[in-house]
Design a protein around this motif. Structure first.
Motif, PDB file in Angstrom:
ATOM      1  N   ALA A 146     -31.915  -9.096  -1.541  1.00 36.73           N
ATOM      2  CA  ALA A 146     -31.207  -9.529  -0.325  1.00 36.73           C
ATOM      3  C   ALA A 146     -32.171  -9.623   0.856  1.00 36.73           C
ATOM      4  CB  ALA A 146     -30.057  -8.577  -0.013  1.00 36.73           C
ATOM      5  N   GLU A 147     -33.190  -8.770   0.843  1.00 33.44           N
ATOM      6  CA  GLU A 147     -34.168  -8.822   1.942  1.00 33.44           C
ATOM      7  C   GLU A 147     -35.076 -10.045   1.813  1.00 33.44           C
ATOM      8  OE1 GLU A 147     -36.042  -4.996   2.033  1.00 33.44           O
ATOM      9  OE2 GLU A 147     -34.339  -4.071   3.083  1.00 33.44           O
ATOM     10  N   LYS A 148     -35.192 -10.579   0.567  1.00 31.22           N
ATOM     11  CA  LYS A 148     -36.062 -11.755   0.357  1.00 31.22           C
ATOM     12  C   LYS A 148     -35.289 -13.070   0.510  1.00 31.22           C
ATOM     13  CE  LYS A 148     -37.935 -10.667  -3.662  1.00 31.22           C
ATOM     14  NZ  LYS A 148     -38.722 -10.573  -4.881  1.00 31.22           N
ATOM     15  N   LEU A 149     -34.207 -13.203  -0.273  1.00 31.26           N
ATOM     16  CA  LEU A 149     -33.451 -14.464  -0.293  1.00 31.26           C
ATOM     17  C   LEU A 149     -32.069 -14.198  -0.885  1.00 31.26           C
ATOM     18  CD1 LEU A 149     -33.720 -17.655   0.034  1.00 31.26           C
ATOM     19  CD2 LEU A 149     -34.208 -17.672  -2.415  1.00 31.26           C
ATOM     20  N   ILE A 150     -31.031 -14.462  -0.107  1.00 28.33           N
ATOM     21  CA  ILE A 150     -29.669 -14.201  -0.588  1.00 28.33           C
ATOM     22  C   ILE A 150     -29.100 -15.416  -1.313  1.00 28.33           C
ATOM     23  CG2 ILE A 150     -27.266 -13.808   0.166  1.00 28.33           C
ATOM     24  CD1 ILE A 150     -28.364 -11.878   2.252  1.00 28.33           C
ATOM     25  N   HIS A 151     -29.424 -16.585  -0.829  1.00 28.90           N
ATOM     26  CA  HIS A 151     -28.800 -17.781  -1.398  1.00 28.90           C
ATOM     27  C   HIS A 151     -29.806 -18.907  -1.579  1.00 28.90           C
ATOM     28  CE1 HIS A 151     -25.902 -20.920  -2.149  1.00 28.90           C
ATOM     29  NE2 HIS A 151     -26.482 -21.627  -1.202  1.00 28.90           N
ATOM     30  N   SER A 152     -29.647 -19.638  -2.691  1.00 26.33           N
ATOM     31  CA  SER A 152     -30.459 -20.855  -2.806  1.00 26.33           C
ATOM     32  C   SER A 152     -29.670 -22.008  -3.411  1.00 26.33           C
ATOM     33  CB  SER A 152     -31.708 -20.578  -3.641  1.00 26.33           C
ATOM     34  OG  SER A 152     -31.340 -20.398  -4.994  1.00 26.33           O
ATOM     35  N   SER A 153     -28.552 -21.728  -4.073  1.00 31.26           N
ATOM     36  CA  SER A 153     -27.756 -22.700  -4.850  1.00 31.26           C
ATOM     37  C   SER A 153     -28.543 -23.123  -6.078  1.00 31.26           C
ATOM     38  CB  SER A 153     -27.329 -23.922  -4.023  1.00 31.26           C
ATOM     39  OG  SER A 153     -28.303 -24.950  -4.105  1.00 31.26           O
ATOM     40  N   THR A 154     -27.896 -23.875  -6.944  1.00 31.46           N
ATOM     41  CA  THR A 154     -28.596 -24.294  -8.169  1.00 31.46           C
ATOM     42  C   THR A 154     -29.543 -25.469  -7.902  1.00 31.46           C
ATOM     43  OG1 THR A 154     -26.594 -25.564  -8.697  1.00 31.46           O
ATOM     44  CG2 THR A 154     -26.880 -23.479  -9.847  1.00 31.46           C
ATOM     45  N   LEU A 155     -29.671 -25.892  -6.648  1.00 26.83           N
ATOM     46  CA  LEU A 155     -30.560 -27.026  -6.343  1.00 26.83           C
ATOM     47  C   LEU A 155     -32.031 -26.634  -6.320  1.00 26.83           C
ATOM     48  CD1 LEU A 155     -28.528 -28.831  -3.522  1.00 26.83           C
ATOM     49  CD2 LEU A 155     -28.769 -29.514  -5.913  1.00 26.83           C
ATOM     50  N   TYR A 156     -32.304 -25.330  -6.157  1.00 30.62           N
ATOM     51  CA  TYR A 156     -33.698 -24.874  -6.107  1.00 30.62           C
ATOM     52  C   TYR A 156     -33.896 -23.757  -7.131  1.00 30.62           C
ATOM     53  CZ  TYR A 156     -33.042 -26.972  -1.518  1.00 30.62           C
ATOM     54  OH  TYR A 156     -32.716 -27.814  -0.514  1.00 30.62           O
ATOM     55  N   VAL A 171     -30.200 -21.393 -23.848  1.00 31.16           N
ATOM     56  CA  VAL A 171     -30.209 -21.968 -22.503  1.00 31.16           C
ATOM     57  C   VAL A 171     -28.878 -21.714 -21.780  1.00 31.16           C
ATOM     58  CG1 VAL A 171     -32.049 -23.680 -22.609  1.00 31.16           C
ATOM     59  CG2 VAL A 171     -29.872 -24.198 -23.656  1.00 31.16           C
ATOM     60  N   SER A 172     -29.012 -21.335 -20.530  1.00 26.14           N
ATOM     61  CA  SER A 172     -27.889 -20.789 -19.767  1.00 26.14           C
ATOM     62  C   SER A 172     -27.439 -21.699 -18.629  1.00 26.14           C
ATOM     63  CB  SER A 172     -28.304 -19.459 -19.140  1.00 26.14           C
ATOM     64  OG  SER A 172     -28.448 -18.467 -20.116  1.00 26.14           O
ATOM     65  N   TYR A 173     -26.192 -21.575 -18.262  1.00 29.27           N
ATOM     66  CA  TYR A 173     -25.693 -22.131 -16.986  1.00 29.27           C
ATOM     67  C   TYR A 173     -24.894 -21.007 -16.319  1.00 29.27           C
ATOM     68  CZ  TYR A 173     -24.493 -25.610 -13.527  1.00 29.27           C
ATOM     69  OH  TYR A 173     -24.419 -26.306 -12.338  1.00 29.27           O
ATOM     70  N   ALA A 176     -24.947 -36.693 -18.352  1.00 24.90           N
ATOM     71  CA  ALA A 176     -23.478 -36.745 -18.432  1.00 24.90           C
ATOM     72  C   ALA A 176     -22.805 -36.800 -17.062  1.00 24.90           C
ATOM     73  CB  ALA A 176     -22.970 -35.552 -19.212  1.00 24.90           C
ATOM     74  N   GLY A 177     -23.571 -36.853 -16.007  1.00 21.52           N
ATOM     75  CA  GLY A 177     -22.971 -36.856 -14.671  1.00 21.52           C
ATOM     76  C   GLY A 177     -23.472 -35.666 -13.867  1.00 21.52           C
ATOM     77  N   LEU A 178     -23.131 -35.653 -12.591  1.00 19.54           N
ATOM     78  CA  LEU A 178     -23.665 -34.626 -11.699  1.00 19.54           C
ATOM     79  C   LEU A 178     -22.798 -33.374 -11.699  1.00 19.54           C
ATOM     80  CD1 LEU A 178     -24.514 -36.910  -8.631  1.00 19.54           C
ATOM     81  CD2 LEU A 178     -26.011 -36.251 -10.528  1.00 19.54           C
ATOM     82  N   THR A 179     -23.420 -32.221 -11.602  1.00 26.21           N
ATOM     83  CA  THR A 179     -22.662 -30.979 -11.432  1.00 26.21           C
ATOM     84  C   THR A 179     -23.538 -29.962 -10.690  1.00 26.21           C
ATOM     85  OG1 THR A 179     -21.333 -29.281 -12.551  1.00 26.21           O
ATOM     86  CG2 THR A 179     -23.306 -29.992 -13.710  1.00 26.21           C
ATOM     87  N   ILE A 180     -22.950 -29.216  -9.786  1.00 25.56           N
ATOM     88  CA  ILE A 180     -23.667 -28.099  -9.154  1.00 25.56           C
ATOM     89  C   ILE A 180     -22.733 -26.901  -9.094  1.00 25.56           C
ATOM     90  CG2 ILE A 180     -25.252 -29.407  -7.659  1.00 25.56           C
ATOM     91  CD1 ILE A 180     -23.287 -28.645  -5.321  1.00 25.56           C
ATOM     92  N   SER A 181     -23.308 -25.719  -8.893  1.00 21.60           N
ATOM     93  CA  SER A 181     -22.515 -24.543  -8.599  1.00 21.60           C
ATOM     94  C   SER A 181     -23.160 -23.881  -7.392  1.00 21.60           C
ATOM     95  CB  SER A 181     -22.495 -23.591  -9.799  1.00 21.60           C
ATOM     96  OG  SER A 181     -21.819 -22.410  -9.431  1.00 21.60           O
ATOM     97  N   THR A 182     -22.471 -23.919  -6.267  1.00 21.46           N
ATOM     98  CA  THR A 182     -23.054 -23.387  -5.023  1.00 21.46           C
ATOM     99  C   THR A 182     -23.486 -21.931  -5.202  1.00 21.46           C
ATOM    100  OG1 THR A 182     -21.640 -24.841  -3.768  1.00 21.46           O
ATOM    101  CG2 THR A 182     -22.623 -23.011  -2.559  1.00 21.46           C
ATOM    102  N   PRO A 193     -29.244 -15.538  -6.367  1.00 22.86           N
ATOM    103  CA  PRO A 193     -30.383 -14.640  -6.593  1.00 22.86           C
ATOM    104  C   PRO A 193     -30.014 -13.149  -6.575  1.00 22.86           C
ATOM    105  CG  PRO A 193     -30.932 -16.301  -4.939  1.00 22.86           C
ATOM    106  CD  PRO A 193     -29.479 -16.476  -5.253  1.00 22.86           C
ATOM    107  N   VAL A 194     -29.095 -12.770  -5.693  1.00 24.27           N
ATOM    108  CA  VAL A 194     -28.733 -11.349  -5.600  1.00 24.27           C
ATOM    109  C   VAL A 194     -27.972 -10.923  -6.859  1.00 24.27           C
ATOM    110  CG1 VAL A 194     -27.523  -9.591  -4.260  1.00 24.27           C
ATOM    111  CG2 VAL A 194     -28.703 -11.449  -3.074  1.00 24.27           C
ATOM    112  N   SER A 195     -27.019 -11.752  -7.283  1.00 28.43           N
ATOM    113  CA  SER A 195     -26.275 -11.423  -8.507  1.00 28.43           C
ATOM    114  C   SER A 195     -27.210 -11.400  -9.717  1.00 28.43           C
ATOM    115  CB  SER A 195     -25.165 -12.447  -8.748  1.00 28.43           C
ATOM    116  OG  SER A 195     -24.165 -12.307  -7.769  1.00 28.43           O
ATOM    117  N   CYS A 196     -28.162 -12.340  -9.762  1.00 27.16           N
ATOM    118  CA  CYS A 196     -29.097 -12.373 -10.898  1.00 27.16           C
ATOM    119  C   CYS A 196     -29.984 -11.119 -10.901  1.00 27.16           C
ATOM    120  CB  CYS A 196     -29.960 -13.631 -10.863  1.00 27.16           C
ATOM    121  SG  CYS A 196     -29.033 -15.120 -11.283  1.00 27.16           S
ATOM    122  N   ALA A 197     -30.421 -10.704  -9.717  1.00 26.78           N
ATOM    123  CA  ALA A 197     -31.244  -9.489  -9.629  1.00 26.78           C
ATOM    124  C   ALA A 197     -30.417  -8.281 -10.086  1.00 26.78           C
ATOM    125  CB  ALA A 197     -31.738  -9.293  -8.197  1.00 26.78           C
TER     126      ALA A 197
END
Ligand code: PLP
Length: 438
Positions: A79-89, A111-113, A304-310, A315-319
């Motif tokens: 959280a001190e480094k980066l809380i959010h980045s979205s799946t775009l980065y 492979v994961s989503y 198959a088309g565009l998809t994102i998950s905000t 990063p915090v949940s993954c950590a």
């Protein structure tokens, strides 16, 4: 005296605001809802300072116990480094967790989503199966649970969890392997696991014969820890393959060693799913879910088309997830869970000998259910006994869960960092609570 007054009013204030500002369909346990204030390991405290041994684990979610320091520290650092980045980065925690998932899941699942909830993970699995196979129809199981979205509720096989009447036409339900209340009125093993044959009947009579997937929980969680016989999934997988579908194992409740001996519940059944979904225990309470598949199946999504998950791959949940898995590997391995599971199982069976209200004991590892009945002959469900047991365990300082289509299954699923002593204490409290059930 003064502080008692303050805490009492705090509780009343929370309950009043809950009533006034939150939708009335928030399902709350207990006659008087229980506002929790803090947690530590296997314990939580309510706003009045009363301590409870948590044997539900926040719906099988606090896999390594409340406020586990390693998880808190990983969260703080991230959280001190980066809380959010979205799946775009891309970010480090996200890719490292994906690598870890590839390591602990069976076979070709690589492979994961990542998304924020189990509902999301199941929807992602459905969309993936449809994209890969070019088919639309899905077979789910009666008594199953897949979440609260329109597709999630359509996959769910319990009317109580399907509000609003939404139902996707392409989703059909086969009978489930519910041995205690066999839908075919047969008995295992002489039945030859005949219920598995219903999947083919459903495909032949209710679909076009070209299915995208079959989705099932290795142990039906919300359904009341309904545990299929060992042969079931192998038999079903052959049918699913034959009709061109993929096998989705919903490990939202059964994942991360919960069933003992293996990291994932489906591994007990000797089949390799094409897609696996997971959530709950994945990050010890941080919102995160995953849909993992093989590189070949994932490849079908490329154009198959565009998809994102905000919030997907946050990063915090993954950590938090990486730290959680680290603790599981260190001190709550699937073998540890299996060992405690044996202790829990034999203790619950002793309670069954003592209390006629316990009709069935089932489950694996630290995921065990008790089905409560009016009498063992008729097997008539007893939601009333369940309610009484709930109030009695609360009084005694033990948290447990509830489930089943008839609201009569006690769900026991403590954090996997539990010890033999915790299990012994919980069994003793359950014994005392059952003694109060009339
Ligand atoms: C097996 C299963 N799948 C999916 C879900 C949905 O997960 P969530 O509540 O995180 O959306 C649940 C939730 O209880 C579940 O038990």
């Amino acid at each position: 005296m003064n502080s008692e007054k303050t805490t009492l009013s705090k509780k009343a204030e929370i309950l009043e605001k809950q009533k006034k500002y939150l939708w009335p369909n928030h399902l709350l346990y207990y006659t008087e809802p229980l506002p929790l204030e803090r947690g530590d390991g296997l314990h939580v405290w309510d706003v009045d300072g009363k301590k409870y041994l948590d044997f539900f684990g926040g719906i099988l979610t606090t896999s390594v116990g409340h406020n586990r320091p390693e998880v808190t520290e990983a969260v703080r650092e991230q959280a001190e480094k980066l809380i959010h980045s979205s799946t775009l980065y891309p970010n480090e925690a996200h890719v490292n967790l994906a690598e870890k998932m590839a390591e602990i899941t069976p076979g070709k699942l690589q492979v994961s989503y990542f998304t924020p909830s189990g509902t999301d993970a199941d929807e992602t699995a459905v969309f993936l199966a449809q994209t890969y196979t070019g088919h639309q129809e899905i077979i789910a199981l009666r008594h199953g649970y897949s979440g609260r979205s329109a597709i999630g509720m359509s996959l769910t096989g319990q009317h109580t969890w399907r509000i609003g009447g939404t139902h996707f036409m392409g989703i059909k339900h086969a009978i489930n392997p519910y041995c205690y209340r066999c839908p075919l009125k047969m008995t295992y093993p002489s039945c030859g696991v005949a219920c598995a044959g219903d999947v083919e009947d459903v495909v032949k009579t209710m679909t076009s014969g070209r299915i995208a997937a079959f989705i099932a929980e290795p142990i039906q969680g919300v359904g009341g820890f309904i545990t299929p016989p060992p042969e079931y999934f192998k038999m079903v997988q052959e049918v699913v393959k034959h009709y061109g579908g993929l096998f989705i194992a919903d490990e939202v409740q059964t994942g991360f060693g919960r069933t003992g001996d293996k990291w994932f519940g489906i591994e007990h059944y000797g089949v390799e799913p094409d897609i696996m979904t997971m959530a709950k225990s994945i990050a010890n309470g941080f919102p995160l879910a995953n849909t993992i598949t093989t590189p070949e199946i994932a490849e079908s999504t490329r154009n198959a088309g565009l998809t994102i998950s905000t919030f997907g791959g946050n990063p915090v949940s993954c950590a938090a997830s990486l730290a959680t898995i680290g603790v599981l590997e260190k001190e709550a391995t699937p073998q540890h869970v299996a060992m405690l599971g044996r202790q829990l199982r034999s203790g619950l069976e002793r309670l069954q000998e003592k209390y006629a209200v316990i009709g069935d004991v089932r489950g694996m590892g630290l995921m065990h259910g008790l089905e409560l009945v009016k009498d063992r002959q008729s097997k008539e469900p007893s939601p009333d006994a369940t309610k009484q047991l709930f109030e009695a365990t609360r009084e005694l300082g033990l948290l447990i869960g509830k489930g089943g289509l008839y609201g009569n299954v006690i769900r026991i699923s403590p954090p996997m960092t539990a010890t033999e002593e915790d299990v012994a204490i919980a069994l003793d409290l359950l014994d005392k609570a059952f003694a109060k059930v009339r």
